[in-house]
Design an enzyme around this catalytic site. Structure first.
Site, mmCIF file in Angstrom:
data_model
loop_
_atom_site.group_PDB
_atom_site.id
_atom_site.type_symbol
_atom_site.label_atom_id
_atom_site.label_comp_id
_atom_site.label_asym_id
_atom_site.label_seq_id
_atom_site.Cartn_x
_atom_site.Cartn_y
_atom_site.Cartn_z
ATOM 1 N N HIS A 1 1.469 9.513 1.558
ATOM 2 C CA HIS A 1 0.548 8.432 1.196
ATOM 3 C C HIS A 1 -0.160 7.895 2.442
ATOM 4 O O HIS A 1 -1.374 7.683 2.433
ATOM 5 C CB HIS A 1 1.292 7.313 0.472
ATOM 6 C CG HIS A 1 0.382 6.273 -0.100
ATOM 7 N ND1 HIS A 1 -0.647 6.578 -0.961
ATOM 8 C CD2 HIS A 1 0.324 4.931 0.086
ATOM 9 C CE1 HIS A 1 -1.295 5.473 -1.289
ATOM 10 N NE2 HIS A 1 -0.726 4.461 -0.663
ATOM 11 N N ASP B 1 -0.595 6.002 -6.371
ATOM 12 C CA ASP B 1 -1.855 5.404 -5.920
ATOM 13 C C ASP B 1 -2.719 6.428 -5.175
ATOM 14 O O ASP B 1 -3.935 6.503 -5.353
ATOM 15 C CB ASP B 1 -1.610 4.237 -4.954
ATOM 16 C CG ASP B 1 -0.449 3.335 -5.306
ATOM 17 O OD1 ASP B 1 0.541 3.810 -5.889
ATOM 18 O OD2 ASP B 1 -0.523 2.147 -4.961
ATOM 19 N N GLY C 1 -1.558 3.756 -13.712
ATOM 20 C CA GLY C 1 -2.994 3.616 -13.950
ATOM 21 C C GLY C 1 -3.817 4.381 -12.931
ATOM 22 O O GLY C 1 -4.802 5.050 -13.271
#
Length: 369
Positions: free
Chosen positions: A128, A139, A212
């Site tokens: 990340h 994410d 999401g």
């Protein structure tokens, strides 16, 4: 709240009207970052769909604060190796297309060079960030994968579709819980972090916005994939499987999703705007582009109705979006527990919730045309 209101335009106009005399928004002109990038993307896409150049001009004005004539990017540093820093680069493709100016292409190449040398897990997954060694977070798939797929298409780099597929499929394999079908926020290959399960390396809970991000990543990356790419069907398959899992935890009464997805009405949990908007966006776009079966449209529309009824208000200052989780992450003092996720501040009008609402609204509007 009329069903015929174009909430994408009304909300984009609210953001634009908050600009200073120089036409720049005080939350978008400070640094190259993922949230400003997403807001600019949401506004530019709205303008593109409704053929309003003012929206594109707004995005360009802010991008030009950072992209220099030689393609360098102010406040960006490649050696930070931070996937978040790729996200704003998605705006470069529309700038290239509409202006033909070379600095945008050079800036895109600069970001692609970061990904070429980005640190990886043993199976090739992007860390990340450099400061989060051997960790993949959901994410990051939104931050980098759609950029990489669009870059592959724009510059005829077919091997980068393979790279994009690797990232999307690897993180799904490592983070998916077979019992619920949901995905954990993060995975630590080294199993060194305090939040990592001692066997799987995964964090402990299903945070709404984390999934999401991944849901949006699938929709946006697939848009650029060649139809005959050997991994395209697999990506579509896991996309639909994920949406089935999301529908199982969709609140029956409101159509919305909770901050911690699978723990419904547990004390402290709450219906959350950013994750709900991201799921509506992903399902609506997936149906519109034919990746998802048509029955997901009803789920997206139910979610969108809930967003408008529960989270959106309007006054003389424009549109407001409420019940936004301000932020969450994984680190020494952010342990990924249920208590942690519900303890983070809940705010109104934060761009990390408003931008997904604009994107969701635009997809619902497209689907309804």
């Amino acid at each position: 709240m009329s069903g015929n209101v174009l909430w994408s335009r009304k909300t984009a106009d609210t953001i634009i009207n908050q600009s200073n005399e120089d036409g720049c928004h005080p939350e978008l002109d400070k640094r190259w970052a993922y949230v400003p990038g997403m807001m600019q993307l949401a506004i530019a896409r709205t303008g593109e769909h409704y053929r309003d150049e003012a929206y594109f001009d707004f995005m360009k004005r802010h991008m030009d604060l950072f992209v220099q004539e030689d393609g360098s990017i102010r406040t960006y540093r490649l050696e930070e190796y931070n996937l978040d820093q790729i996200n704003q680069g998605k705006n470069l493709f529309l700038l290239m297309e509409k202006t033909g100016e070379r600095q945008y292409e050079q800036a895109a190449h600069r970001l692609a060079r970061q990904l070429a040398g980005h640190p990886r897990t043993s199976e090739g997954g992007f860390w990340h960030k450099k400061v989060y060694p051997f960790q993949m977070w959901l994410d990051g798939l939104y931050m980098a994968s759609p950029f990489l797929a669009q870059y592959a298409k724009a510059f005829d780099r077919p091997e980068l579709f393979d790279e994009t597929a690797l990232q999307l499929l690897l993180v799904e394999r490592k983070t998916r819980d077979p019992r619920t079908g949901l995905q954990y926020h993060g995975w630590d290959e080294a199993i060194e972090q305090v939040w990592a399960d001692s066997k799987s390396g995964c964090s402990a809970n299903f945070w709404g916005r984390a999934l999401g991000w991944y849901a949006m990543a699938l929709a946006d990356a697939l848009e650029h994939f060649p139809v005959d790419h050997p991994k395209r069907g697999t990506i579509i398959g896991i996309y639909e499987r994920m949406c089935h899992a999301l529908c199982r935890v969709q609140d029956e009464e409101t159509g919305l999703w909770y901050q911690v997805l699978d723990q419904g009405r547990r004390k402290g949990n709450y219906l959350e705007a950013s994750g709900s908007s991201m799921f509506v966006y992903s399902m609506a776009k997936g149906v519109r582009l034919g990746y998802l079966e048509p029955h997901f449209q009803a789920k997206a529309m139910k979610g969108y109705k809930g967003i408008i009824e529960r989270f959106v208000t309007e006054d003389a200052d424009g549109v407001h979006v409420h019940s936004i989780n301000h932020g969450a992450g994984l680190s020494l003092d952010r342990d990924g527990s249920y208590g942690y996720y519900i303890s983070e501040p809940v705010v109104s009008d934060a761009h990390i919730g408003v931008a997904p609402f604009i994107l969701a609204s635009l997809e619902v509007e497209k689907l309804s045309e």
